[in-house]
Motif scaffolding. Structure first.
Motif, PDB file in Angstrom:
ATOM      1  N   ILE A 104       1.009  -1.062  -0.501  1.00 21.73           N
ATOM      2  CA  ILE A 104      -0.102   0.097   0.334  1.00 21.73           C
ATOM      3  C   ILE A 104       1.129   1.070  -0.295  1.00 21.73           C
ATOM      4  CG2 ILE A 104      -1.487   1.458   1.301  1.00 21.73           C
ATOM      5  CD1 ILE A 104      -3.252  -1.192   1.842  1.00 21.73           C
ATOM      6  N   GLN A 105       2.332   1.364   0.367  1.00 16.82           N
ATOM      7  CA  GLN A 105       2.950   2.457   0.638  1.00 16.82           C
ATOM      8  C   GLN A 105       3.397   2.508  -0.320  1.00 16.82           C
ATOM      9  OE1 GLN A 105       5.537   1.333   4.025  1.00 16.82           O
ATOM     10  NE2 GLN A 105       3.967   2.070   5.567  1.00 16.82           N
ATOM     11  N   LEU A 106       3.445   1.493  -1.751  1.00 16.40           N
ATOM     12  CA  LEU A 106       4.235   1.304  -2.684  1.00 16.40           C
ATOM     13  C   LEU A 106       3.310   2.083  -3.590  1.00 16.40           C
ATOM     14  CD1 LEU A 106       6.560  -2.222  -3.190  1.00 16.40           C
ATOM     15  CD2 LEU A 106       8.024   0.689  -2.745  1.00 16.40           C
ATOM     16  N   MET A 107       1.865   1.985  -2.973  1.00 12.67           N
ATOM     17  CA  MET A 107       0.861   2.695  -4.420  1.00 12.67           C
ATOM     18  C   MET A 107       0.594   4.109  -4.128  1.00 12.67           C
ATOM     19  SD  MET A 107      -1.892  -0.710  -4.722  1.00 12.67           S
ATOM     20  CE  MET A 107      -2.067  -1.173  -2.817  1.00 12.67           C
ATOM     21  N   GLU A 108       1.083   4.000  -2.582  1.00 13.12           N
ATOM     22  CA  GLU A 108       1.349   5.666  -2.654  1.00 13.12           C
ATOM     23  C   GLU A 108       2.016   6.770  -2.792  1.00 13.12           C
ATOM     24  OE1 GLU A 108      -1.352   5.318   1.494  1.00 13.12           O
ATOM     25  OE2 GLU A 108       1.174   5.174   1.487  1.00 13.12           O
ATOM     26  N   SER A 109       3.082   5.901  -3.454  1.00 12.08           N
ATOM     27  CA  SER A 109       4.474   7.146  -3.841  1.00 12.08           C
ATOM     28  C   SER A 109       4.233   7.183  -5.304  1.00 12.08           C
ATOM     29  CB  SER A 109       5.517   5.905  -4.377  1.00 12.08           C
ATOM     30  OG  SER A 109       6.775   6.742  -4.932  1.00 12.08           O
ATOM     31  N   ASP A 110       4.986   8.253  -6.010  1.00 16.35           N
ATOM     32  CA  ASP A 110       4.624   8.897  -7.296  1.00 16.35           C
ATOM     33  C   ASP A 110       5.624   8.813  -8.035  1.00 16.35           C
ATOM     34  OD1 ASP A 110       2.165  10.801  -6.044  1.00 16.35           O
ATOM     35  OD2 ASP A 110       3.394  11.784  -5.425  1.00 16.35           O
ATOM     36  N   ASN A 111       6.725   8.021  -7.446  1.00 23.43           N
ATOM     37  CA  ASN A 111       7.273   7.384  -8.319  1.00 23.43           C
ATOM     38  C   ASN A 111       7.437   6.419  -9.231  1.00 23.43           C
ATOM     39  OD1 ASN A 111       8.328   9.836  -7.450  1.00 23.43           O
ATOM     40  ND2 ASN A 111       9.555   8.908  -6.131  1.00 23.43           N
ATOM     41  N   ILE A 112       6.367   5.436  -9.442  1.00 21.55           N
ATOM     42  CA  ILE A 112       6.099   4.176  -9.870  1.00 21.55           C
ATOM     43  C   ILE A 112       4.094   4.199 -11.345  1.00 21.55           C
ATOM     44  CG2 ILE A 112       6.278   3.371  -7.733  1.00 21.55           C
ATOM     45  CD1 ILE A 112       3.487   2.744  -7.493  1.00 21.55           C
ATOM     46  N   SER A 113       5.410   3.878 -11.613  1.00 15.92           N
ATOM     47  CA  SER A 113       4.145   3.278 -13.194  1.00 15.92           C
ATOM     48  C   SER A 113       2.518   2.540 -12.795  1.00 15.92           C
ATOM     49  CB  SER A 113       4.917   2.788 -14.495  1.00 15.92           C
ATOM     50  OG  SER A 113       4.545   1.422 -13.650  1.00 15.92           O
ATOM     51  N   GLU A 114       1.881   3.098 -14.229  1.00 15.02           N
ATOM     52  CA  GLU A 114       0.617   2.819 -13.589  1.00 15.02           C
ATOM     53  C   GLU A 114       0.324   0.775 -13.437  1.00 15.02           C
ATOM     54  OE1 GLU A 114      -3.283   2.943 -11.786  1.00 15.02           O
ATOM     55  OE2 GLU A 114      -2.252   4.133 -12.039  1.00 15.02           O
ATOM     56  N   ALA A 115       1.378   0.766 -14.318  1.00 20.20           N
ATOM     57  CA  ALA A 115       1.743  -0.581 -14.462  1.00 20.20           C
ATOM     58  C   ALA A 115       2.052  -1.542 -13.109  1.00 20.20           C
ATOM     59  CB  ALA A 115       2.516  -1.344 -15.556  1.00 20.20           C
ATOM     60  N   GLU A 116       2.813  -0.998 -12.309  1.00 20.92           N
ATOM     61  CA  GLU A 116       3.670  -1.425 -11.304  1.00 20.92           C
ATOM     62  C   GLU A 116       2.579  -1.577  -9.811  1.00 20.92           C
ATOM     63  OE1 GLU A 116       8.591  -0.219 -11.094  1.00 20.92           O
ATOM     64  OE2 GLU A 116       7.371   1.445 -11.081  1.00 20.92           O
ATOM     65  N   ARG A 117       1.630   0.147 -10.631  1.00 12.14           N
ATOM     66  CA  ARG A 117       0.941   0.047  -9.219  1.00 12.14           C
ATOM     67  C   ARG A 117      -0.155  -1.392  -9.154  1.00 12.14           C
ATOM     68  NH1 ARG A 117       0.513   4.815  -7.027  1.00 12.14           N
ATOM     69  NH2 ARG A 117       1.081   6.425  -9.351  1.00 12.14           N
ATOM     70  N   GLN A 118      -0.486  -1.370 -10.177  1.00  8.25           N
ATOM     71  CA  GLN A 118      -1.636  -2.266 -10.511  1.00  8.25           C
ATOM     72  C   GLN A 118      -0.683  -3.761 -10.045  1.00  8.25           C
ATOM     73  OE1 GLN A 118      -5.015  -2.662 -11.232  1.00  8.25           O
ATOM     74  NE2 GLN A 118      -4.770   0.083 -11.040  1.00  8.25           N
ATOM     75  N   GLU A 119       0.332  -3.669  -9.908  1.00  7.25           N
ATOM     76  CA  GLU A 119       1.261  -5.506  -9.630  1.00  7.25           C
ATOM     77  C   GLU A 119       0.946  -4.748  -8.688  1.00  7.25           C
ATOM     78  OE1 GLU A 119       5.510  -7.530 -10.128  1.00  7.25           O
ATOM     79  OE2 GLU A 119       4.962  -4.979 -11.712  1.00  7.25           O
ATOM     80  N   TYR A 120       0.868  -4.179  -7.579  1.00  4.06           N
ATOM     81  CA  TYR A 120       1.030  -4.003  -6.454  1.00  4.06           C
ATOM     82  C   TYR A 120       0.086  -4.060  -5.783  1.00  4.06           C
ATOM     83  CZ  TYR A 120       6.133  -1.984  -7.080  1.00  4.06           C
ATOM     84  OH  TYR A 120       7.578  -1.873  -7.764  1.00  4.06           O
ATOM     85  N   LEU A 121      -0.934  -4.182  -6.939  1.00  2.00           N
ATOM     86  CA  LEU A 121      -2.371  -3.731  -6.156  1.00  2.00           C
ATOM     87  C   LEU A 121      -2.788  -5.467  -5.919  1.00  2.00           C
ATOM     88  CD1 LEU A 121      -5.486  -2.510  -5.126  1.00  2.00           C
ATOM     89  CD2 LEU A 121      -6.007  -2.421  -7.378  1.00  2.00           C
TER      90      LEU A 121
END
Length: 308
Positions: A104-121
């Motif tokens: 969740i903390q990683l998803m809150e970061s502004d330095n990740i791509s949308e693809a990475e955000r979906q992977e973390y989710l």
């Protein structure tokens, strides 16, 4: 007359002497009990005076001491199991919770791509699902082991029930490359039992096989003279006789490092359900072949569960 008086005096003297020794023996028994209850000794009560009633009293006291020793041993074992269970569930809860929080903390970061955000989710959802499974199984076990847990017995066709559960595991066995040998008799085997409970037992056993079996799996249902037996055998690695003795303990895992392989409650739930149904679930190891056996005993109709 003198002889009568002497005879009466002799009887009275004998009675007084016997009373004296009885009182002395009772004081001795009291001191022994005090020493035992105060924890100075674990020795049972013994007596020196031969008296049938006193011997019976000492015998009953010693039986109570045996029961007390057994109760204390059971209490200590239960307390240890509870402490170990709390430690295990705390660890199993902390691990996915920490992981979920991290993603969740990683998803809150502004330095990740949308693809990475979906992977973390996706990963966080997976960890959440595992946490949900753990909590559900822990709750299920608590309900099953409670005195209020009720079974709904009915006449069941074990051939059909086992076949349906096996079919639901077809894909999982295929994914693991497990060769399966299934032996179901042509004649119907009818059991008077709780359908959901029997289904849960078989599902948990097959889930354990799907997670840990190596190569071949053998499943056999048979009706014997006094019971019905479901045997599930599979080759396995890294398991010893000591592991077999603990397989049905809460949260026990043969390899504690493989936290993703299960909650450690599936086999415990299966055995608890079998006991509720007046049945038995056992495990034995021969070389690398592990065999689980569910046995439903032939009982009188007045009981909740029986083979018809």
């Amino acid at each position: 007359m003198l002889y009568v008086v002497c005879f009466v005096l002799a009887i009275a003297a004998a009675a007084l002497i016997r009373l004296y020794y009885l009182k002395r023996e009772l004081k001795l028994v009291t001191r022994q009990l005090q020493s035992y209850t105060q924890g100075f000794t674990e020795k049972k009560v013994d007596i020196a005076l031969f008296d049938q009633d006193l011997e019976k009293l000492a015998g009953e006291i010693n039986k109570m001491i045996d029961l007390l020793v057994q109760a204390n041993a059971l209490r200590r074992r239960t307390e240890n199991e509870l402490k170990q269970g709390i430690a295990n569930i705390s660890h199993d809860l902390r691990t996915p919770l920490t992981s979920i929080l991290g993603y969740i903390q990683l998803m809150e970061s502004d330095n990740i791509s949308e693809a990475e955000r979906q992977e973390y989710l996706t990963i966080a959802k997976s960890r959440t699902k595992r946490l949900q499974i753990l909590l559900n199984e822990f709750l299920d076990l608590s309900v099953i082991e409670s005195a209020d847990f009720e079974l709904k017995p009915e006449k069941l066709d074990m051939n059909v029930l086992i076949a349906d559960v096996l079919l639901s595991f077809y894909d999982r066995f295929n994914e693991r490359g497990l060769e399966t040998s299934i032996q179901l008799p042509n004649d119907k085997i009818m059991v008077y039992g709780d359908e959901s409970s029997i289904q849960r037992v078989v599902e948990n056993l097959l889930a354990n096989v799907a997670a840990h079996a190596v190569s071949h799996v053998s499943i056999r249902l048979e009706k014997r003279q006094e019971d019905v037996v479901l045997s599930i055998s599979n080759r396995t690695r890294h398991i010893t006789e000591q592991d077999v003795d603990k397989l049905f303990d809460r949260f026990y895992k043969v390899d504690s490092a493989r936290s993703g392989k299960g909650t450690g409650l599936g086999l415990t739930i299966a055995r608890s359900l079998m006991l509720k149904m007046n049945g038995e679930l056992t495990a034995e190891l021969q070389a690398d072949l592990l065999t689980m056996k569910c046995e439903w005993k032939l009982e009188e109709r007045r009981r909740n569960f029986e083979i018809l």
